[in-house]
Write a protein that holds these residues in place. Structure first.
Motif, PDB file in Angstrom:
ATOM      1  N   MET A  34     -56.141 -12.535  19.602  1.00 57.38           N
ATOM      2  CA  MET A  34     -57.460 -11.542  19.828  1.00 57.38           C
ATOM      3  C   MET A  34     -57.576 -10.287  18.969  1.00 57.38           C
ATOM      4  O   MET A  34     -58.372  -9.545  19.084  1.00 57.38           O
ATOM      5  CB  MET A  34     -57.701 -11.474  21.285  1.00 57.38           C
ATOM      6  N   GLN A  35     -56.451 -10.202  18.469  1.00 62.40           N
ATOM      7  CA  GLN A  35     -56.321  -8.666  17.613  1.00 62.40           C
ATOM      8  C   GLN A  35     -57.555  -8.582  16.497  1.00 62.40           C
ATOM      9  O   GLN A  35     -57.573  -9.746  15.767  1.00 62.40           O
ATOM     10  CB  GLN A  35     -55.075  -8.713  17.011  1.00 62.40           C
ATOM     11  N   GLY A  36     -58.309  -7.682  16.874  1.00 63.33           N
ATOM     12  CA  GLY A  36     -59.408  -7.393  15.892  1.00 63.33           C
ATOM     13  C   GLY A  36     -60.842  -8.004  16.408  1.00 63.33           C
ATOM     14  O   GLY A  36     -61.888  -7.865  15.515  1.00 63.33           O
ATOM     15  N   PHE A  37     -60.703  -8.539  17.642  1.00 61.04           N
ATOM     16  CA  PHE A  37     -62.041  -9.194  18.283  1.00 61.04           C
ATOM     17  C   PHE A  37     -62.105  -8.707  19.561  1.00 61.04           C
ATOM     18  O   PHE A  37     -61.112  -8.405  20.163  1.00 61.04           O
ATOM     19  CB  PHE A  37     -61.838 -10.818  18.094  1.00 61.04           C
ATOM     20  N   GLU A  38     -63.199  -8.623  20.133  1.00 57.90           N
ATOM     21  CA  GLU A  38     -63.598  -8.151  21.333  1.00 57.90           C
ATOM     22  C   GLU A  38     -63.909  -9.451  22.427  1.00 57.90           C
ATOM     23  O   GLU A  38     -64.306  -8.938  23.450  1.00 57.90           O
ATOM     24  CB  GLU A  38     -64.459  -7.105  21.458  1.00 57.90           C
ATOM     25  N   SER A  39     -64.236 -10.444  21.660  1.00 60.49           N
ATOM     26  CA  SER A  39     -64.802 -11.435  22.664  1.00 60.49           C
ATOM     27  C   SER A  39     -64.465 -13.033  22.132  1.00 60.49           C
ATOM     28  O   SER A  39     -64.073 -12.954  21.222  1.00 60.49           O
ATOM     29  CB  SER A  39     -66.294 -11.380  22.850  1.00 60.49           C
ATOM     30  N   VAL A  40     -64.456 -13.749  23.263  1.00 56.38           N
ATOM     31  CA  VAL A  40     -64.072 -15.102  22.799  1.00 56.38           C
ATOM     32  C   VAL A  40     -64.947 -16.157  23.832  1.00 56.38           C
ATOM     33  O   VAL A  40     -64.839 -16.069  24.892  1.00 56.38           O
ATOM     34  CB  VAL A  40     -62.541 -15.517  22.837  1.00 56.38           C
ATOM     35  N   VAL A  41     -65.089 -17.364  23.330  1.00 54.99           N
ATOM     36  CA  VAL A  41     -65.525 -18.359  23.836  1.00 54.99           C
ATOM     37  C   VAL A  41     -64.836 -19.570  23.659  1.00 54.99           C
ATOM     38  O   VAL A  41     -64.612 -19.984  22.319  1.00 54.99           O
ATOM     39  CB  VAL A  41     -67.113 -18.713  23.695  1.00 54.99           C
ATOM     40  N   PHE A  42     -64.552 -20.474  24.693  1.00 58.01           N
ATOM     41  CA  PHE A  42     -63.675 -21.657  24.344  1.00 58.01           C
ATOM     42  C   PHE A  42     -64.842 -22.721  24.682  1.00 58.01           C
ATOM     43  O   PHE A  42     -65.359 -22.835  25.400  1.00 58.01           O
ATOM     44  CB  PHE A  42     -62.422 -21.757  25.253  1.00 58.01           C
ATOM     45  N   ALA A 143     -60.134 -28.743  21.945  1.00 56.54           N
ATOM     46  CA  ALA A 143     -60.781 -27.501  22.078  1.00 56.54           C
ATOM     47  C   ALA A 143     -60.545 -26.446  21.023  1.00 56.54           C
ATOM     48  O   ALA A 143     -59.575 -26.559  20.160  1.00 56.54           O
ATOM     49  CB  ALA A 143     -60.240 -26.888  23.241  1.00 56.54           C
ATOM     50  N   ILE A 144     -61.808 -25.599  20.599  1.00 57.00           N
ATOM     51  CA  ILE A 144     -61.763 -24.691  19.863  1.00 57.00           C
ATOM     52  C   ILE A 144     -62.040 -23.254  20.618  1.00 57.00           C
ATOM     53  O   ILE A 144     -62.399 -23.126  21.695  1.00 57.00           O
ATOM     54  CB  ILE A 144     -62.743 -24.632  18.712  1.00 57.00           C
ATOM     55  N   ALA A 145     -61.473 -21.989  20.049  1.00 63.70           N
ATOM     56  CA  ALA A 145     -61.803 -21.003  20.372  1.00 63.70           C
ATOM     57  C   ALA A 145     -62.666 -20.056  19.321  1.00 63.70           C
ATOM     58  O   ALA A 145     -62.064 -19.865  18.152  1.00 63.70           O
ATOM     59  CB  ALA A 145     -60.542 -20.211  20.815  1.00 63.70           C
ATOM     60  N   THR A 146     -63.846 -19.604  19.684  1.00 62.24           N
ATOM     61  CA  THR A 146     -64.823 -18.925  18.855  1.00 62.24           C
ATOM     62  C   THR A 146     -64.646 -17.459  18.989  1.00 62.24           C
ATOM     63  O   THR A 146     -65.152 -17.001  20.292  1.00 62.24           O
ATOM     64  CB  THR A 146     -66.127 -19.396  19.197  1.00 62.24           C
ATOM     65  N   LYS A 147     -64.007 -16.745  18.267  1.00 59.18           N
ATOM     66  CA  LYS A 147     -63.727 -15.119  18.576  1.00 59.18           C
ATOM     67  C   LYS A 147     -64.910 -14.415  17.921  1.00 59.18           C
ATOM     68  O   LYS A 147     -65.618 -14.868  16.730  1.00 59.18           O
ATOM     69  CB  LYS A 147     -62.408 -14.830  17.880  1.00 59.18           C
ATOM     70  N   GLY A 148     -65.467 -13.639  18.891  1.00 60.97           N
ATOM     71  CA  GLY A 148     -66.743 -12.628  18.101  1.00 60.97           C
ATOM     72  C   GLY A 148     -66.459 -11.235  18.443  1.00 60.97           C
ATOM     73  O   GLY A 148     -65.469 -10.564  18.809  1.00 60.97           O
ATOM     74  N   ASN A 149     -67.529 -10.434  18.014  1.00 59.04           N
ATOM     75  CA  ASN A 149     -67.499  -9.032  17.756  1.00 59.04           C
ATOM     76  C   ASN A 149     -66.231  -8.390  17.398  1.00 59.04           C
ATOM     77  O   ASN A 149     -65.409  -7.808  18.028  1.00 59.04           O
ATOM     78  CB  ASN A 149     -67.568  -8.401  19.457  1.00 59.04           C
ATOM     79  N   PRO A 150     -66.078  -8.834  15.980  1.00 55.39           N
ATOM     80  CA  PRO A 150     -64.920  -8.358  15.239  1.00 55.39           C
ATOM     81  C   PRO A 150     -64.934  -6.749  14.953  1.00 55.39           C
ATOM     82  O   PRO A 150     -66.154  -6.195  15.053  1.00 55.39           O
ATOM     83  CB  PRO A 150     -65.008  -8.935  13.850  1.00 55.39           C
ATOM     84  N   HIS A 151     -63.812  -6.184  15.110  1.00 50.98           N
ATOM     85  CA  HIS A 151     -63.678  -4.885  14.636  1.00 50.98           C
ATOM     86  C   HIS A 151     -64.158  -4.630  13.157  1.00 50.98           C
ATOM     87  O   HIS A 151     -64.784  -3.542  12.978  1.00 50.98           O
ATOM     88  CB  HIS A 151     -62.146  -4.266  14.610  1.00 50.98           C
ATOM     89  N   SER A 152     -63.970  -5.616  12.392  1.00 48.58           N
ATOM     90  CA  SER A 152     -64.545  -5.356  11.003  1.00 48.58           C
ATOM     91  C   SER A 152     -65.076  -6.643  10.589  1.00 48.58           C
ATOM     92  O   SER A 152     -64.776  -7.688  10.579  1.00 48.58           O
ATOM     93  CB  SER A 152     -63.303  -5.280  10.115  1.00 48.58           C
ATOM     94  N   ALA A 153     -66.568  -6.402  10.016  1.00 46.38           N
ATOM     95  CA  ALA A 153     -67.212  -7.704   9.300  1.00 46.38           C
ATOM     96  C   ALA A 153     -67.582  -7.531   8.102  1.00 46.38           C
ATOM     97  O   ALA A 153     -67.746  -6.187   7.661  1.00 46.38           O
ATOM     98  CB  ALA A 153     -68.330  -7.925  10.502  1.00 46.38           C
ATOM     99  N   PRO A 154     -67.927  -8.369   7.181  1.00 46.34           N
ATOM    100  CA  PRO A 154     -67.841  -9.743   7.548  1.00 46.34           C
ATOM    101  C   PRO A 154     -66.297 -10.210   7.699  1.00 46.34           C
ATOM    102  O   PRO A 154     -65.591  -9.678   7.415  1.00 46.34           O
ATOM    103  CB  PRO A 154     -68.431 -10.546   6.420  1.00 46.34           C
ATOM    104  N   VAL A 155     -66.186 -11.254   8.672  1.00 43.46           N
ATOM    105  CA  VAL A 155     -64.845 -11.921   8.799  1.00 43.46           C
ATOM    106  C   VAL A 155     -64.655 -12.897   7.763  1.00 43.46           C
ATOM    107  O   VAL A 155     -65.454 -13.492   7.345  1.00 43.46           O
ATOM    108  CB  VAL A 155     -65.030 -12.679  10.217  1.00 43.46           C
ATOM    109  N   SER A 156     -63.666 -12.908   7.102  1.00 44.59           N
ATOM    110  CA  SER A 156     -63.366 -13.783   6.106  1.00 44.59           C
ATOM    111  C   SER A 156     -62.983 -15.009   6.708  1.00 44.59           C
ATOM    112  O   SER A 156     -62.359 -15.386   7.642  1.00 44.59           O
ATOM    113  CB  SER A 156     -62.129 -13.277   5.193  1.00 44.59           C
ATOM    114  N   ALA A 157     -63.377 -16.413   5.708  1.00 42.41           N
ATOM    115  CA  ALA A 157     -63.330 -17.787   6.287  1.00 42.41           C
ATOM    116  C   ALA A 157     -61.810 -18.093   6.242  1.00 42.41           C
ATOM    117  O   ALA A 157     -61.200 -17.710   5.218  1.00 42.41           O
ATOM    118  CB  ALA A 157     -64.414 -18.387   5.724  1.00 42.41           C
TER     119      ALA A 157
END
Length: 157
Positions: A34-42, A143-157
């Motif tokens: 989760m480094q660099g992100f503040e939220s996650v949805v599985f 299952a996948i984890a979608t991390k959001g609210n990045p500390h720096s955006a845009p997030v590289s793909a």
């Protein structure tokens, strides 16, 4: 109508490899950093075999968390069950710490479904853990984890 850019503000990790799970295939999912992100949805995707009556088994999923190992930077330390207060969404069973879902592969309402939940804890690493039992033919699941609210955006793909 979609007008906002979500793509540049999320990152997606595989949390549990997509495969046909059979008896004894208990799994520790992949670590989600989760480094660099503040939220996650599985998002958990439960499938069905070509002949629905062949899908069977019980699949119990738990959410675990870990701090960074102080002796190995960037590596998770020991995982422990997540407190139910840090799990969001759904009507997940609270009888065991970290338990988020129990899927009955023989139940048509539970297979061929998508389940999702959030985590609001403070640990750097999280992962799914799954116990598989009573399987003859199995059930495809991933299952996948979608991390959001990045500390720096845009997030590289």
């Amino acid at each position: 109508m979609a007008k906002m850019d979500m793509f540049s503000n999320v990152d997606v990790d595989i949390a549990l490899s997509n495969e046909l799970y059979a008896n004894g295939m208990d799994q520790n999912g992949l670590s989600v950093d989760m480094q660099g992100f503040e939220s996650v949805v599985f998002e958990i995707l439960a499938g069905v075999l070509a002949t629905a009556g062949d899908t069977d088994g019980t699949y119990v999923l738990y959410l675990q968390e870990a701090d960074e190992d102080p002796n190995n930077p960037g590596v998770p330390g020991a995982y422990t069950a997540v407190d139910q207060n840090f799990i969001q969404g759904g009507n997940f069973p609270a009888d065991v710490a970290g338990k988020i879902l129990e899927i009955d592969g023989t139940d048509a309402d539970e297979r061929d479904s998508v389940y999702w939940f959030g985590y609001v804890g403070s640990k750097r690493f999280i992962r799914l853990q799954m116990d598989v039992s009573a399987v003859t033919n199995g059930m495809p699941l991933g299952a996948i984890a979608t991390k959001g609210n990045p500390h720096s955006a845009p997030v590289s793909a």
